[in-house]
Design a protein around this motif. Structure first.
Motif, PDB file in Angstrom:
ATOM      1  N   THR A 289       0.835  -1.202   0.000  1.00 33.93           N
ATOM      2  CA  THR A 289       0.000   0.000   0.000  1.00 33.93           C
ATOM      3  C   THR A 289       0.869   1.251   0.000  1.00 33.93           C
ATOM      4  O   THR A 289       0.616   2.202  -0.745  1.00 33.93           O
ATOM      5  CB  THR A 289      -0.947   0.005   1.211  1.00 33.93           C
ATOM      6  OG1 THR A 289      -1.778  -1.169   1.181  1.00 33.93           O
ATOM      7  CG2 THR A 289      -1.836   1.241   1.193  1.00 33.93           C
ATOM      8  N   ASN A 290       1.906   1.251   0.821  1.00 33.30           N
ATOM      9  CA  ASN A 290       2.787   2.425   0.916  1.00 33.30           C
ATOM     10  C   ASN A 290       3.691   2.580  -0.293  1.00 33.30           C
ATOM     11  O   ASN A 290       4.181   3.684  -0.566  1.00 33.30           O
ATOM     12  CB  ASN A 290       3.648   2.328   2.182  1.00 33.30           C
ATOM     13  CG  ASN A 290       2.838   2.465   3.451  1.00 33.30           C
ATOM     14  OD1 ASN A 290       1.724   2.989   3.433  1.00 33.30           O
ATOM     15  ND2 ASN A 290       3.379   1.991   4.564  1.00 33.30           N
ATOM     16  N   ASN A 291       3.940   1.477  -1.005  1.00 41.67           N
ATOM     17  CA  ASN A 291       4.868   1.523  -2.153  1.00 41.67           C
ATOM     18  C   ASN A 291       4.178   1.140  -3.457  1.00 41.67           C
ATOM     19  O   ASN A 291       4.832   0.698  -4.395  1.00 41.67           O
ATOM     20  CB  ASN A 291       6.042   0.566  -1.907  1.00 41.67           C
ATOM     21  CG  ASN A 291       6.875   0.951  -0.705  1.00 41.67           C
ATOM     22  OD1 ASN A 291       7.729   1.823  -0.784  1.00 41.67           O
ATOM     23  ND2 ASN A 291       6.618   0.300   0.432  1.00 41.67           N
ATOM     24  N   SER A 292       2.880   1.360  -3.530  1.00 43.59           N
ATOM     25  CA  SER A 292       2.100   0.869  -4.664  1.00 43.59           C
ATOM     26  C   SER A 292       2.612   1.398  -6.005  1.00 43.59           C
ATOM     27  O   SER A 292       2.772   0.647  -6.968  1.00 43.59           O
ATOM     28  CB  SER A 292       0.623   1.237  -4.489  1.00 43.59           C
ATOM     29  OG  SER A 292      -0.141   0.746  -5.569  1.00 43.59           O
ATOM     30  N   GLU A 293       2.859   2.695  -6.098  1.00 48.76           N
ATOM     31  CA  GLU A 293       3.295   3.282  -7.371  1.00 48.76           C
ATOM     32  C   GLU A 293       4.657   2.759  -7.785  1.00 48.76           C
ATOM     33  O   GLU A 293       4.890   2.474  -8.963  1.00 48.76           O
ATOM     34  CB  GLU A 293       3.303   4.804  -7.267  1.00 48.76           C
ATOM     35  CG  GLU A 293       1.917   5.421  -7.149  1.00 48.76           C
ATOM     36  CD  GLU A 293       1.950   6.931  -7.204  1.00 48.76           C
ATOM     37  OE1 GLU A 293       3.048   7.500  -7.458  1.00 48.76           O
ATOM     38  OE2 GLU A 293       0.890   7.556  -6.994  1.00 48.76           O
ATOM     39  N   ALA A 294       5.570   2.642  -6.830  1.00 44.44           N
ATOM     40  CA  ALA A 294       6.919   2.146  -7.149  1.00 44.44           C
ATOM     41  C   ALA A 294       6.868   0.689  -7.599  1.00 44.44           C
ATOM     42  O   ALA A 294       7.564   0.290  -8.544  1.00 44.44           O
ATOM     43  CB  ALA A 294       7.831   2.290  -5.931  1.00 44.44           C
ATOM     44  N   VAL A 295       6.038  -0.111  -6.936  1.00 48.47           N
ATOM     45  CA  VAL A 295       5.886  -1.521  -7.322  1.00 48.47           C
ATOM     46  C   VAL A 295       5.278  -1.620  -8.719  1.00 48.47           C
ATOM     47  O   VAL A 295       5.720  -2.422  -9.553  1.00 48.47           O
ATOM     48  CB  VAL A 295       5.008  -2.263  -6.292  1.00 48.47           C
ATOM     49  CG1 VAL A 295       4.672  -3.667  -6.790  1.00 48.47           C
ATOM     50  CG2 VAL A 295       5.729  -2.352  -4.948  1.00 48.47           C
ATOM     51  N   ALA A 296       4.255  -0.792  -8.981  1.00 48.45           N
ATOM     52  CA  ALA A 296       3.621  -0.803 -10.299  1.00 48.45           C
ATOM     53  C   ALA A 296       4.609  -0.407 -11.393  1.00 48.45           C
ATOM     54  O   ALA A 296       4.561  -0.951 -12.509  1.00 48.45           O
ATOM     55  CB  ALA A 296       2.423   0.139 -10.311  1.00 48.45           C
ATOM     56  N   LYS A 297       5.513   0.503 -11.085  1.00 50.33           N
ATOM     57  CA  LYS A 297       6.518   0.936 -12.074  1.00 50.33           C
ATOM     58  C   LYS A 297       7.468  -0.214 -12.417  1.00 50.33           C
ATOM     59  O   LYS A 297       7.829  -0.406 -13.586  1.00 50.33           O
ATOM     60  CB  LYS A 297       7.311   2.125 -11.538  1.00 50.33           C
ATOM     61  CG  LYS A 297       8.264   2.723 -12.564  1.00 50.33           C
ATOM     62  CD  LYS A 297       8.934   3.993 -12.054  1.00 50.33           C
ATOM     63  CE  LYS A 297       9.854   4.589 -13.101  1.00 50.33           C
ATOM     64  NZ  LYS A 297      10.518   5.822 -12.609  1.00 50.33           N
ATOM     65  N   ILE A 298       7.874  -0.994 -11.411  1.00 48.60           N
ATOM     66  CA  ILE A 298       8.715  -2.172 -11.661  1.00 48.60           C
ATOM     67  C   ILE A 298       7.958  -3.141 -12.565  1.00 48.60           C
ATOM     68  O   ILE A 298       8.511  -3.691 -13.523  1.00 48.60           O
ATOM     69  CB  ILE A 298       9.111  -2.863 -10.345  1.00 48.60           C
ATOM     70  CG1 ILE A 298       9.979  -1.940  -9.488  1.00 48.60           C
ATOM     71  CG2 ILE A 298       9.865  -4.166 -10.629  1.00 48.60           C
ATOM     72  CD1 ILE A 298      10.230  -2.463  -8.083  1.00 48.60           C
ATOM     73  N   GLY A 299       6.682  -3.356 -12.266  1.00 54.55           N
ATOM     74  CA  GLY A 299       5.879  -4.248 -13.083  1.00 54.55           C
ATOM     75  C   GLY A 299       5.751  -3.766 -14.511  1.00 54.55           C
ATOM     76  O   GLY A 299       5.819  -4.568 -15.458  1.00 54.55           O
ATOM     77  N   GLU A 300       5.574  -2.466 -14.679  1.00 56.00           N
ATOM     78  CA  GLU A 300       5.463  -1.910 -16.029  1.00 56.00           C
ATOM     79  C   GLU A 300       6.739  -2.143 -16.817  1.00 56.00           C
ATOM     80  O   GLU A 300       6.706  -2.517 -17.993  1.00 56.00           O
ATOM     81  CB  GLU A 300       5.172  -0.411 -15.930  1.00 56.00           C
ATOM     82  CG  GLU A 300       5.022   0.286 -17.265  1.00 56.00           C
ATOM     83  CD  GLU A 300       4.701   1.761 -17.122  1.00 56.00           C
ATOM     84  OE1 GLU A 300       5.096   2.535 -18.014  1.00 56.00           O
ATOM     85  OE2 GLU A 300       4.059   2.141 -16.129  1.00 56.00           O
TER      86      GLU A 300
END
Length: 340
Positions: A289-300
Motif C-alpha cells: 500500500t505504501n509503495n504501490s506506485e513504485a511496485v507498479a513501475k517495476i511491473g510496467e
C-alpha cells in the motif's frame, strides 16, 4: 439477506462443472479461458454469499487478452527447427489470438498492462469482446448435446452469474483453474498443427501460463533496489534472494506485481505453497500500500500486470478460504498458525 449456498448446492455445482469438462465440445481453448476468467473475476469482484454477479463482456475480454497475451507470440524450442504461434483451435488460427498478435505487431507494448495505454487498445477489447460473446459465452453451457444453463444468463453486453455461482467459483477456483489449464495444455499438444512447433520438449505449460525466468530476474532486481537485500519473512540480509508469490501461485495462478516479495531460499522453500501467517499478511498489506506506485513501475518495466486493489481482493479471498477449510498458515520454518 443473502447467504452462502448449501453443501448440497455446492456439490451440485461441482457435478455440473465436471459434466461441462467431460461432455462439452471443446473445438478451441476459448471455453477454458472463459472458465478461468469467470473464476478470477468472481474472486476479484464477488462476495462471500449467493448473490448474482454481473460481468460486462469487456471485463471478460480484458481477462482474455491477459491470458492469451504471451500465447500470441511465437513458441520455439531448441529441439524443433520451426517456431510459430501455437494453434488454439481445430480450424484456422483462433480469431482472438490473431487479433492480439496483430495488435502486438502494430503497437510497442511489452505487456497487456502497458497495452491499455495504447489508443488502439479499446478497439482490441471491442473485437475480443465480440468474439467472446459469439463463441465461448454463447456455447459454454452446451453440454452433452443439450444445454445446462447453470452458470450465467446472457444480456446484450454482459452476463449475470446466477445465484450462488460467484460463491462457488470463489470457493472452488483452484480446482477449476487446475482443470482448465491442464485441459488447455493437452488441447494444444493434441492439435496436429502444433507438432512441428512443439517438438519433444515439454515446457509448454510454462510458456502458456508462467512468467519467464528472465522477467522474474528483472523483478527481483527492481524489488532489491526498492526494499534492499532483505528477506521479507525473516528480515535477514542476503544476496541470494528469490521472488516469492505472497499468495501462492498454486492457490491463485496469476502473476501480479503487487503479489511478489523477496524471500531467502530457506523461507521460500519452507513456506512453499502455504499462505503466510497474519503478521506477514499485515506487513505485506502495509508494504504494498505504501509503495504501490513504485511496485507498479517495476511491473510496467518488467511487463508484469499490477493492480493493488485486485491483489488485496485476492488475498482477502485466499484467507477467507483458508478459514473456511480450517487450513494452517505459515509463520516460520516448522511453525504454523490457524488463520484468524
Amino acid at each position: 439477506m443473502s447467504s452462502a449456498p448449501s453443501a448440497e448446492e455446492q456439490l451440485d455445482f461441482l457435478t455440473k462443472i465436471q459434466r461441462l469438462f467431460n461432455e462439452s465440445d471443446f473445438s478451441s481453448t476459448y471455453k477454458y479461458a472463459l472458465l478461468i476468467s469467470l473464476a478470477d473475476l468472481a474472486i476479484e469482484l464477488g462476495k462471500e454469499d449467493d448473490s448474482p454477479l454481473e460481468l460486462s463482456n469487456r471485463q471478460v475480454a480484458e481477462r482474455f487478452i491477459e491470458l492469451y497475451w504471451q500465447q500470441a507470440t511465437p513458441y520455439k524450442t531448441s529441439e524443433s527447427n520451426e517456431s510459430g504461434i501455437l494453434f488454439q483451435n481445430n480450424g484456422t488460427q483462433a480469431a482472438i489470438v490473431k487479433a492480439i498478435s496483430e495488435f502486438r505487431q502494430q503497437n510497442n507494448c511489452n505487456s497487456s498492462q502497458t497495452a491499455k495505454r495504447s489508443k488502439e487498445y479499446r478497439k482490441l477489447v471491442t473485437s475480443v469482446a465480440s468474439t467472446a460473446a459469439k463463441q465461448p459465452i454463447n456455447y459454454l453451457q452446451n453440454v452433452g448435446g443439450g444445454t445446462l444453463p447453470f452458470l450465467y444468463e446472457r444480456n446484450p453486453n454482459s452476463i449475470t452469474l446466477k445465484s450462488g455461482v460467484a460463491y462457488c467459483l470463489r470457493r472452488f477456483q483452484p480446482l477449476i483453474q487446475q482443470l482448465a489449464r491442464s485441459r488447455w495444455t493437452d488441447f494444444i499438444k493434441k492439435n496436429t498443427k502444433n507438432i512441428s512447433i512443439l517438438g519433444e520438449k515439454d515446457d509448454l505449460n510454462s510458456f502458456l501460463f508462467e512468467t519467464s525466468r528472465k522477467t522474474l530476474a528483472f523483478v527481483c532486481k527492481g524489488l532489491k533496489e526498492l526494499y534492499g537485500n532483505k528477506c521479507f519473512y525473516c528480515n535477514k540480509s542476503t544476496s541470494e534472494l528469490e521472488v516469492d508469490h505472497f499468495i501462492p501461485f498454486s492457490l491463485y495462478p496469476r502473476d501480479l506485481m503487487h503479489n511478489f516479495v523477496l524471500a531467502c531460499p530457506a523461507c521460500n522453500r519452507s513456506k512453499s505453497d502455504t499462505l503466510a501467517a497474519k503478521m506477514h499478511l499485515d506487513k505485506w498489506v502495509e508494504l504494498i500500500t505504501n509503495n504501490s506506485e513504485a511496485v507498479a513501475k517495476i511491473g510496467e518495466q518488467a511487463g508484469v500486470s499490477s493492480n493493488l486493489e485486485t491483489s488485496l481482493a485476492i488475498a482477502k479471498w485466499g484467507y477467507e478460504s483458508a478459514t473456511l477449510s480450517n487450513g494452517l498458515t505459515w509463520n516460520k520454518q516448522g511453525s504454523y498458525d490457524k488463520p484468524d
